[in-house]
Motif scaffolding. Sequence first.
Motif, mmCIF file in Angstrom:
data_model
loop_
_atom_site.group_PDB
_atom_site.id
_atom_site.type_symbol
_atom_site.label_atom_id
_atom_site.label_comp_id
_atom_site.label_asym_id
_atom_site.label_seq_id
_atom_site.Cartn_x
_atom_site.Cartn_y
_atom_site.Cartn_z
ATOM 1 N N SER A 5 -5.563 6.104 -1.635
ATOM 2 C CA SER A 5 -4.163 5.647 -1.631
ATOM 3 C C SER A 5 -3.345 6.454 -0.627
ATOM 4 O O SER A 5 -2.503 5.900 0.085
ATOM 5 N N SER A 6 -3.605 7.755 -0.563
ATOM 6 C CA SER A 6 -2.861 8.601 0.382
ATOM 7 C C SER A 6 -3.145 8.192 1.813
ATOM 8 O O SER A 6 -2.249 8.198 2.660
ATOM 9 N N ALA A 43 -5.146 4.350 -13.047
ATOM 10 C CA ALA A 43 -3.842 3.676 -13.110
ATOM 11 C C ALA A 43 -2.716 4.700 -13.203
ATOM 12 O O ALA A 43 -1.720 4.619 -12.471
ATOM 13 N N LEU A 44 -2.886 5.705 -14.072
ATOM 14 C CA LEU A 44 -1.842 6.733 -14.238
ATOM 15 C C LEU A 44 -1.638 7.515 -12.944
ATOM 16 O O LEU A 44 -0.507 7.744 -12.502
ATOM 17 N N ALA A 45 -2.749 7.916 -12.329
ATOM 18 C CA ALA A 45 -2.663 8.790 -11.149
ATOM 19 C C ALA A 45 -2.057 8.059 -9.948
ATOM 20 O O ALA A 45 -1.166 8.598 -9.279
ATOM 21 N N VAL A 46 -2.500 6.839 -9.693
ATOM 22 C CA VAL A 46 -1.984 6.117 -8.516
ATOM 23 C C VAL A 46 -0.531 5.713 -8.743
ATOM 24 O O VAL A 46 0.295 5.782 -7.824
ATOM 25 N N ASP A 47 -0.196 5.339 -9.971
ATOM 26 C CA ASP A 47 1.197 5.007 -10.284
ATOM 27 C C ASP A 47 2.091 6.221 -10.014
ATOM 28 O O ASP A 47 3.159 6.123 -9.420
ATOM 29 N N GLN A 48 1.611 7.374 -10.449
ATOM 30 C CA GLN A 48 2.361 8.624 -10.241
ATOM 31 C C GLN A 48 2.482 8.943 -8.746
ATOM 32 O O GLN A 48 3.534 9.381 -8.276
ATOM 33 N N LEU A 49 1.416 8.700 -8.004
ATOM 34 C CA LEU A 49 1.423 9.009 -6.559
ATOM 35 C C LEU A 49 2.471 8.164 -5.824
ATOM 36 O O LEU A 49 3.293 8.705 -5.073
#
Lengths: 271, 205
Positions: free
Chosen positions: A251-252, A150-156
């Motif tokens: 996601s990328s 959740a943290l990583a994708v939100d940041q991305l």
Amino acid sequence: MNIDSGTVLRLTSFDLCLASSLMLVLAILSLVLQLGLEKKILIYSIRMTAQLLFIGVILRYLFASSSFILVFLLSMVMLSAAGREAWVRQKRKIKGFTGYLISTGSMFVSSFSIALIALSVIIDVKPWYTPQYAIPLLGMLLGNTMTGVALAVDQLTEQLYRRRSEVEQRLLLGQDWKEASLDIRRDCIRTGMTPIINSMAAAGLVSLPGMMTGQILGGTPPVEAVKYQILIMFLIAGGTGFGVISAIWASSRVLFDHRERLRLDNLQSER
Amino acid sequence: MIDTLLAVRNLCFQGCGPLSFSLSQGECIGIRGQSGVGKTQMFRALSDLIPSTGEVLLRGRARETFAAPRWRTLVSMLPTDSVWWYDDVAAHFNSSEARVFLDRMCGKVGLAAEIASWQVNRLSTGEKQRLALLRSLQIKPGILLLDEPTSALDDLSTKLVETLLLERCRDEGLSLMWVSHDEAQLARVSDRLFVMHKNQLTEVV
């Protein structure tokens, strides 16, 4: 009170009510300080209590039956819930069902595979799906991976949105999508991994991890509890790392199309 | 006979178009039009930063047959506002060839010879604009899409930039599409002039 080793003190409903009064005080404090958190504190306290009581009842039946089908079904429910939680926590979500699939898929790949390896190779419990081992292990893996993903994708999504000019100018200089977003993707993976790295750094020095504390309170000798905790920490770190890396990659791929264009139109508008 | 480098047929993007025009090697096309009419988006579509329909051919070869990063080095765009992602200027010119290019060219656009050793936060807006031009030129594009490339420059720097770009058109066959709100500048630099109006591109005869 003196207690013998191996004795578990039973908690009464009154004990739990007493602990829950802390949430009431916190909600009042939030109201006074105008933090706007009082509603969330109360709702999530009630929700957490209901969820844990419910799983307690489920686990009692599950442990008694040891059915593979039931273990599988419960693990699927846990996975879907974790995928949804990771998805809804994002500020700028990937549109449609894809965002949910990425969160759930990355957790499936990481948590499930690591849980399977741990159960069948490291712990070597027979059968490997013994619910007393499989469900708590999977729960801990999913819980931590969910936070990381959740943290990583939100940041991305946030970084690509805010730094889109930078990414596009790098593309205009002939960089491919991987190179143009490399710094951002690295930062996001670090962000996703930070909580578990902090937990590892603090374990034993600052905090006694929850599982170990639970085992000690349940009467397990401290050294045995520590061994399990070390194992769990390694598994969680591995699961979080693999989950975060695969979620960022997937996601990328959604946010850059086949012509390596940054497609922010694949994100929902911020609300 | 004029050698057509870029042929654009029925280009449509974000509600604009269809646009059709061609660009020859070494030619400079000037484009003017009101703000918000779609000039920047046309450049973004040509450099394949946003989806578009229609035919874009480079020396008769369709854009889709080029890998996207390769296409963007052949048909590159210089946006009005430059972005810098490293602290040092030199880091943005990281190959030895790029550094040699920077050292050789900075004097030609009125930049200090030691600018490569500076930090980006020391640069003025005008210095950043000229450096961004050199950063785009060092990848050796065949066509450079210039979106108001001198909007932050004084008269002298503007003259230097115009001279440098026209020299490269003449000597190295660089082709330019130059967007500006300065009609006098467009009259100085362009071989042909277009006006963008109501989502259409019309040549001014």
